[in-house]
Design an enzyme around this catalytic site. Structure first.
Site: not given
Ligand code: UDP
Length: 323
Positions: A146, A189, A212, A278
């Protein structure tokens, strides 16, 4: 002057919101959406009945058209780590192959818009991240299909701009959430909300201290609309678009739990190479898009998202009963 516009990924979460905005344009003559329905959903555009609109189900990298377009908006790509990690070659093809193919469908002098990502910053050691930050990315890591294909597509477009004057617009989107995300999308989310409403168990990876900057989709699409076609902007990007209020994953999960009585958090093993933080530096966005701001706080945005998911789940339950 009437404009023909192509959107790849127009059945997706962000794409379908952008389609709604495009159809409000008086100068729009034709809107073609190319989507292979890998992560996009027909339901996301089921409400569209505008005669200027047409959908072609197929891959962006092999789409052929009878003519050329004034504007192309290339969004086709999974954005959830769960989805892109499952099919890395397909992710790379959608982003880079899609851009290469769609460039050949642009009219001379036409505009090519691309949704890149905050993932180009990798696991950042600078916070907030300005567009000039070159990132800490691992091209052999689990996120590489990605983030490297987004980086490569940015390179392709800015190099085309340099050698042949291509009119490009590139945004880097930060975590975006809201209605029309898939129930099985897997991002934080949407996962937390659908888990709260179904199993009642929210899966937080690691201790949840990773953070985030969560942007509600309407705010993000406002920025895209202004940058891609509405304001007469000469800046090409890359431009950070997001909400710069940084919140930990655990706080998001706790807030979702507070809205759904009986739901609880379960900690799971941390995800390899999960970025620790981030946050967009929006200095440039504020200059390029004066007055634009992602104003929806996470509490309000999550409430709206939860309501939408609730309706989707109820509707799916009803159709299962009547089937
Ligand atoms: N995350 C989590 N549980 C979930 C999905 C995501 O704890 O069921 C965490 C994930 O490990 C990351 C953050 O939430 O630290 C954001 O994940 P997401 O997949 O939304 O996007 P990313 O910013 O990682 O691309």
């Amino acid at each position: 002057m009437p404009r023909s516009v192509l959107v790849s990924g127009g059945c997706g979460f962000i794409g379908s919101h952008l389609v709604d905005r495009l159809l409000r344009r008086d100068d729009l003559e034709a809107l073609v959406v190319v989507d292979n329905l890998w992560t996009g959903l027909r339901d996301n555009i089921a409400h569209v009945s505008d005669p200027r609109f047409s959908l072609h189900v197929g891959d962006a990298e092999s789409f052929r058209a009878g003519g050329h377009f004034d504007e192309i908006i290339h969004l086709a790509s999974p954005a959830s780590p769960v989805w892109y990690m499952r099919e890395p070659a397909r992710t790379i093809k959608a982003n880079i192959g899609g851009a290469l193919n769609l460039l050949s469908l642009l009219k001379p002098g036409g505009r090519f818009c691309f949704a890149s990502t905050s993932e180009v910053y990798g696991d950042p050691v600078v916070s907030p991240q300005p567009e000039s930050y070159r990132g800490a990315v691992d091209c052999t890591g689990p996120r590489a299909s990605y983030d490297e294909s987004k980086r490569c597509t940015e390179a392709l477009l800015f190099e085309e701009q340099r050698v042949s004057g291509l009119d490009v617009r590139v945004v880097r989107l930060f975590n975006t959430y809201g209605p029309r995300t898939r129930i099985d999308d897997g991002r934080a989310v949407s996962n937390f909300v659908s888990q709260a409403l179904t199993t009642g168990v929210l899966t937080v990876y690691g201790d949840g201290s990773q953070s985030r900057s969560w942007g509600y989709v309407d705010d993000i699409v406002d920025g895209l609309e202004r940058f891609f076609w509405r304001d007469g902007i000469s800046h090409r990007g890359p431009l950070n678009i997001g909400n710069n209020s940084e919140i930990s994953v655990l706080d998001i999960a706790r807030f979702v739990c507070s809205l759904v009585p009986g739901s609880r958090i379960e900690h799971h093993a941390p995800v390899p190479q999960d970025p620790t933080n981030r946050c967009p530096d929006l200095t440039l966005a504020r200059r390029v898009l004066p007055g634009w701001e992602a104003t929806t706080g996470y509490q309000e945005g999550i409430r709206r998202t939860l309501e939408w998911f609730r309706q989707q789940i109820a509707a799916a339950g009803k159709s299962a009963v009547t089937a």
